[in-house]
Design an enzyme around this catalytic site. Structure first.
Site, PDB file in Angstrom:
ATOM      1  N   THR A  13      52.045  43.964  41.666  1.00  0.00           N
ATOM      2  CA  THR A  13      51.138  43.168  42.518  1.00  0.00           C
ATOM      3  C   THR A  13      51.172  41.690  42.137  1.00  0.00           C
ATOM      4  O   THR A  13      51.326  40.813  42.989  1.00  0.00           O
ATOM      5  CB  THR A  13      49.695  43.709  42.365  1.00  0.00           C
ATOM      6  OG1 THR A  13      49.700  45.088  42.689  1.00  0.00           O
ATOM      7  CG2 THR A  13      48.727  42.975  43.268  1.00  0.00           C
ATOM      8  N   LYS A 103      44.434  41.698  29.903  1.00  0.00           N
ATOM      9  CA  LYS A 103      43.159  41.657  29.152  1.00  0.00           C
ATOM     10  C   LYS A 103      42.979  42.839  28.238  1.00  0.00           C
ATOM     11  O   LYS A 103      42.379  42.733  27.164  1.00  0.00           O
ATOM     12  CB  LYS A 103      41.963  41.538  30.100  1.00  0.00           C
ATOM     13  CG  LYS A 103      41.898  42.592  31.197  1.00  0.00           C
ATOM     14  CD  LYS A 103      42.557  42.121  32.447  1.00  0.00           C
ATOM     15  CE  LYS A 103      42.798  43.241  33.424  1.00  0.00           C
ATOM     16  NZ  LYS A 103      43.027  42.785  34.768  1.00  0.00           N
ATOM     17  N   GLU A 127      44.958  32.693  31.131  1.00  0.00           N
ATOM     18  CA  GLU A 127      43.915  32.394  32.126  1.00  0.00           C
ATOM     19  C   GLU A 127      43.726  33.552  33.100  1.00  0.00           C
ATOM     20  O   GLU A 127      42.603  33.859  33.519  1.00  0.00           O
ATOM     21  CB  GLU A 127      44.290  31.116  32.898  1.00  0.00           C
ATOM     22  CG  GLU A 127      43.254  30.654  33.885  1.00  0.00           C
ATOM     23  CD  GLU A 127      41.924  30.313  33.216  1.00  0.00           C
ATOM     24  OE1 GLU A 127      41.871  29.339  32.455  1.00  0.00           O
ATOM     25  OE2 GLU A 127      40.938  31.041  33.460  1.00  0.00           O
ATOM     26  N   VAL A 130      41.091  36.937  32.793  1.00  0.00           N
ATOM     27  CA  VAL A 130      39.666  37.048  33.133  1.00  0.00           C
ATOM     28  C   VAL A 130      39.411  36.376  34.477  1.00  0.00           C
ATOM     29  O   VAL A 130      39.686  35.189  34.647  1.00  0.00           O
ATOM     30  CB  VAL A 130      38.761  36.388  32.068  1.00  0.00           C
ATOM     31  CG1 VAL A 130      37.295  36.633  32.405  1.00  0.00           C
ATOM     32  CG2 VAL A 130      39.085  36.889  30.679  1.00  0.00           C
ATOM     33  N   GLY A 185      45.371  46.102  46.185  1.00  0.00           N
ATOM     34  CA  GLY A 185      46.006  45.603  44.952  1.00  0.00           C
ATOM     35  C   GLY A 185      45.019  45.083  43.923  1.00  0.00           C
ATOM     36  O   GLY A 185      45.402  44.369  42.992  1.00  0.00           O
ATOM     37  N   GLU A 188      43.477  48.450  38.704  1.00  0.00           N
ATOM     38  CA  GLU A 188      44.498  48.620  37.668  1.00  0.00           C
ATOM     39  C   GLU A 188      45.375  49.814  38.029  1.00  0.00           C
ATOM     40  O   GLU A 188      44.988  50.663  38.849  1.00  0.00           O
ATOM     41  CB  GLU A 188      43.822  48.873  36.313  1.00  0.00           C
ATOM     42  CG  GLU A 188      43.007  47.714  35.805  1.00  0.00           C
ATOM     43  CD  GLU A 188      43.820  46.431  35.662  1.00  0.00           C
ATOM     44  OE1 GLU A 188      44.831  46.429  34.952  1.00  0.00           O
ATOM     45  OE2 GLU A 188      43.452  45.422  36.291  1.00  0.00           O
ATOM     46  N   LYS A 203      37.293  42.063  29.405  1.00  0.00           N
ATOM     47  CA  LYS A 203      37.058  40.662  29.779  1.00  0.00           C
ATOM     48  C   LYS A 203      35.811  40.116  29.074  1.00  0.00           C
ATOM     49  O   LYS A 203      35.762  38.953  28.663  1.00  0.00           O
ATOM     50  CB  LYS A 203      36.920  40.556  31.295  1.00  0.00           C
ATOM     51  CG  LYS A 203      38.230  40.873  32.013  1.00  0.00           C
ATOM     52  CD  LYS A 203      38.012  41.129  33.491  1.00  0.00           C
ATOM     53  CE  LYS A 203      39.315  41.395  34.217  1.00  0.00           C
ATOM     54  NZ  LYS A 203      39.135  41.899  35.579  1.00  0.00           N
TER      55      LYS A 203
HETATM   56  P1  NDP Z   1      51.442  46.639  38.623  1.00  0.00           P
HETATM   57  O1  NDP Z   1      51.214  48.024  38.129  1.00  0.00           O
HETATM   58  O2  NDP Z   1      51.344  46.363  40.086  1.00  0.00           O
HETATM   59  O3  NDP Z   1      52.894  46.130  38.139  1.00  0.00           O
HETATM   60  C1  NDP Z   1      53.401  46.386  36.861  1.00  0.00           C
HETATM   61  C2  NDP Z   1      54.860  45.947  36.831  1.00  0.00           C
HETATM   62  O4  NDP Z   1      55.349  46.086  35.500  1.00  0.00           O
HETATM   63  C3  NDP Z   1      55.780  46.781  37.716  1.00  0.00           C
HETATM   64  O5  NDP Z   1      56.751  45.971  38.330  1.00  0.00           O
HETATM   65  C4  NDP Z   1      56.466  47.743  36.731  1.00  0.00           C
HETATM   66  O6  NDP Z   1      57.769  48.129  37.119  1.00  0.00           O
HETATM   67  C5  NDP Z   1      56.525  46.872  35.486  1.00  0.00           C
HETATM   68  N1  NDP Z   1      56.527  47.649  34.260  1.00  0.00           N
HETATM   69  C6  NDP Z   1      55.556  48.452  33.806  1.00  0.00           C
HETATM   70  N2  NDP Z   1      55.906  49.011  32.624  1.00  0.00           N
HETATM   71  C7  NDP Z   1      57.139  48.535  32.356  1.00  0.00           C
HETATM   72  C8  NDP Z   1      58.064  48.754  31.290  1.00  0.00           C
HETATM   73  N3  NDP Z   1      57.782  49.560  30.278  1.00  0.00           N
HETATM   74  N4  NDP Z   1      59.252  48.090  31.329  1.00  0.00           N
HETATM   75  C9  NDP Z   1      59.558  47.274  32.348  1.00  0.00           C
HETATM   76  N5  NDP Z   1      58.708  47.022  33.392  1.00  0.00           N
HETATM   77  C10 NDP Z   1      57.526  47.663  33.388  1.00  0.00           C
HETATM   78  O7  NDP Z   1      50.444  45.712  37.816  1.00  0.00           O
HETATM   79  P2  NDP Z   1      49.702  44.382  38.305  1.00  0.00           P
HETATM   80  O8  NDP Z   1      50.667  43.416  38.825  1.00  0.00           O
HETATM   81  O9  NDP Z   1      48.515  44.735  39.126  1.00  0.00           O
HETATM   82  O10 NDP Z   1      49.090  43.855  36.915  1.00  0.00           O
HETATM   83  C11 NDP Z   1      49.905  43.289  35.922  1.00  0.00           C
HETATM   84  C12 NDP Z   1      49.041  42.757  34.781  1.00  0.00           C
HETATM   85  O11 NDP Z   1      48.172  41.758  35.290  1.00  0.00           O
HETATM   86  C13 NDP Z   1      48.126  43.804  34.129  1.00  0.00           C
HETATM   87  O12 NDP Z   1      47.969  43.485  32.776  1.00  0.00           O
HETATM   88  C14 NDP Z   1      46.807  43.619  34.859  1.00  0.00           C
HETATM   89  O13 NDP Z   1      45.700  44.019  34.092  1.00  0.00           O
HETATM   90  C15 NDP Z   1      46.827  42.110  35.036  1.00  0.00           C
HETATM   91  N6  NDP Z   1      46.012  41.619  36.133  1.00  0.00           N
HETATM   92  C16 NDP Z   1      46.106  42.206  37.376  1.00  0.00           C
HETATM   93  C17 NDP Z   1      45.353  41.719  38.412  1.00  0.00           C
HETATM   94  C18 NDP Z   1      45.416  42.319  39.780  1.00  0.00           C
HETATM   95  O14 NDP Z   1      44.602  41.917  40.636  1.00  0.00           O
HETATM   96  N7  NDP Z   1      46.316  43.262  40.061  1.00  0.00           N
HETATM   97  C19 NDP Z   1      44.442  40.585  38.225  1.00  0.00           C
HETATM   98  C20 NDP Z   1      44.419  40.046  36.876  1.00  0.00           C
HETATM   99  C21 NDP Z   1      45.197  40.552  35.884  1.00  0.00           C
HETATM  100  P3  NDP Z   1      58.023  48.985  38.458  1.00  0.00           P
HETATM  101  O15 NDP Z   1      57.753  48.030  39.606  1.00  0.00           O
HETATM  102  O16 NDP Z   1      59.460  49.385  38.395  1.00  0.00           O
HETATM  103  O17 NDP Z   1      57.058  50.125  38.402  1.00  0.00           O
HETATM  104  N1  HSE Z   2      41.593  45.438  38.200  1.00  0.00           N
HETATM  105  C1  HSE Z   2      41.093  44.132  37.969  1.00  0.00           C
HETATM  106  C2  HSE Z   2      39.885  43.912  38.854  1.00  0.00           C
HETATM  107  C3  HSE Z   2      42.134  43.101  38.267  1.00  0.00           C
HETATM  108  O1  HSE Z   2      39.652  44.720  39.764  1.00  0.00           O
HETATM  109  O2  HSE Z   2      39.171  42.944  38.634  1.00  0.00           O
HETATM  110  C4  HSE Z   2      41.700  41.706  37.889  1.00  0.00           C
HETATM  111  O3  HSE Z   2      41.644  41.556  36.506  1.00  0.00           O
END
Ligand code: NDP
Ligand code: HSE
Length: 425
Positions: A13, A103, A127, A130, A185, A188, A203
């Site tokens: 995402t 986080k 940044e 949180v 999206g 988590e 957070k």
């Molecule tokens: P997603 O689950 O959507 O994406 C995770 C990505 O990481 C995928 O592309 C996945 O690959 C890849 N991945 C996971 N494990 C591995 C591994 N072992 N080796 C290589 N690649 C790997 O997560 P998000 O984008 O939602 O979130 C990412 C981070 O950002 C998290 O720490 C989350 O807490 C944080 N975050 C998310 C927010 C949100 O609104 N979604 C907001 C703020 C923070 P593949 O695509 O092949 O599965």
């Molecule tokens: N899963 C988290 C939320 C993403 O819903 O706030 C942002 O950190």
């Protein structure tokens, strides 16, 4: 122009939107950081999975270490503890700065990561960890570095705020609202972290460490999620002129720091009451500045990518001009209070026998445990029962629990319904 090589770990995402912005805003980002930001690789689990066109497939790899080792800045957006922790430590050891939104990892292993970044003389920025796009980490760490923070109170989980809002406004049930938050999206990878309050607790620990300059981990935060919140609780809150929110609260009391995440009744005239959907808000109370509120989109790909990119610009400009991210300012050692020593106002609802003297008995139990009542509302129910809503003044959690334990056994009480904290305006 200097080239700063970027390795992106994760194209989910958030990672997808970071890849898009790195490409679409290439020239602006170069002008702001003083460096050409060159994306050298994007690590994912499954290189053959369908992807958004913003992700250049020729950069995909399932070997994160190969791209970490050639990067100047590593963006970690995989999530989870391992292997994210190991990759970040590898990046530091190789002399790269790290930008992360993780986080859960920071709240569990922050000190180790900070230490490793300091040893390697590189940056650790977070940044996005949180409140998504909301610059509250910067605000606490830098803008308020000259003040003494007394409280941080926030809606810091977009998923749960979205679910509670959909339940309140559209009358959706919990599962329907969660499914919509996942589609959008916000949630988590494992939404348990959202609905059980653990994401907000992580957070809360990060915010409290920044606010009170004392090391706080996720294990110090007393957590209750929103699974127990039913439509009846939301309706009951509405009758009291409140909305139910998952509030993360870090307060500096004379005897220590009180940390709590849980469903809370927020009066409609409180600034947090108007926070809708997946928006987040953090209210900070500081001795000199007084009350400030940071507000904005708290989850989702593009808003979170905005926060990530701001950190990337800072880390890249340090690679060009020298300098470091602010170091971890932990110099305090304020004790963290046990849950039982926490203080709050509460609202409790009981089904009681509708008989002479019952109200006196109920209020007597509160008084016996030193819990002062602010208001009582009784409505006539069915089957000889009345519904009693009791609002207290600020009371010790331990005293409230003793009161409820005695009432739960009393023959004049038929049922104790949900008991929630109430935030004062
Ligand atoms: P997603 O689950 O959507 O994406 C995770 C990505 O990481 C995928 O592309 C996945 O690959 C890849 N991945 C996971 N494990 C591995 C591994 N072992 N080796 C290589 N690649 C790997 O997560 P998000 O984008 O939602 O979130 C990412 C981070 O950002 C998290 O720490 C989350 O807490 C944080 N975050 C998310 C927010 C949100 O609104 N979604 C907001 C703020 C923070 P593949 O695509 O092949 O599965
Ligand atoms: N899963 C988290 C939320 C993403 O819903 O706030 C942002 O950190």
């Amino acid at each position: 122009m200097t080239v700063v090589k970027i390795a992106l770990l994760g194209a989910g995402t958030v990672g997808t939107q970071v890849a898009r912005l790195l490409s679409e805003q290439k020239e602006d980002l170069a002008a702001r950081s003083g460096a050409q930001l060159e994306l050298v690789g994007i690590a994912v689990r499954d290189v053959s999975a369908p992807r958004d066109p913003a992700v250049d497939r020729s950069l995909l790899t399932d070997d994160p270490e190969s791209i970490i080792d050639e990067a100047d800045v590593v963006i970690e957006l995989m999530g989870g503890i391992e292997p994210a922790r190991a990759y970040i430590l590898r990046a530091f050891a190789a002399g790269a700065s790290v930008v992360t939104g993780n986080k859960a990892l920071l709240a569990a292993h922050g000190p180790e990561l900070y230490e490793a970044a300091a040893q390697a003389d590189v940056d650790l920025y977070y940044e996005a960890a949180v409140a998504g796009a909301v610059p509250v980490v910067y605000g606490l760490r830098e803008s308020l570095a000259g003040d003494r923070i007394t409280a941080v109170l926030g809606i810091v989980n977009g998923t749960t705020n979205y679910i509670l809002d959909e339940m309140t406004v559209k009358g959706l049930d919990f599962d329907e609202a969660l499914a919509k938050a996942q589609e959008l999206g916000y949630a988590e990878a494992d939404p348990t972290a959202d609905v059980d309050g653990l994401d907000a607790a992580a957070k809360c620990a990060i915010l409290a460490s920044l606010a009170f300059h004392t090391r706080v981990s996720i294990d110090d935060v007393h957590v209750h999620g929103i699974r127990s919140i039913a439509k009846a609780d939301i309706e009951s809150a509405g009758r009291s002129g409140c909305v139910v929110k998952l509030v993360a609260s870090a307060k500096r009391r004379p005897e220590g720091i009180e940390l709590h995440v849980g469903p809370t009744l927020v009066p409609l005239d409180h600034p947090l009451a108007s926070v809708r959907g997946a928006f987040n808000a953090v209210v900070i109370e500081a001795e000199a500045a007084d009350r400030l509120m940071f507000y904005g989109p708290g989850a989702g790909g593009a808003p979170t990518a905005s926060a990530v990119l701001s950190d990337v610009v800072a880390a890249a400009s340090h690679k060009v001009d020298g300098g470091r991210a602010p170091r971890e300012l932990i110099y305090g050692d304020i004790p963290v209070l046990e849950a039982s020593r926490g203080r709050s106002s509460f609202q409790a609802e009981f089904a009681v026998r509708d008989e002479i003297g019952v109200l006196t008995k109920v209020t007597g139990v509160f008084a016996a445990h030193g819990v002062s009542i602010r208001a009582v509302v009784q409505t006539v129910g069915e089957d000889g029962l009345a519904r009693l809503t009791v609002n207290t003044h600020e009371a010790l959690q331990a005293d409230l629990e003793a009161t409820l334990a005695e009432l739960a056994d009393a023959e004049f009480i038929s049922e104790v319904h949900n008991v929630n904290r109430v935030e004062e305006s």
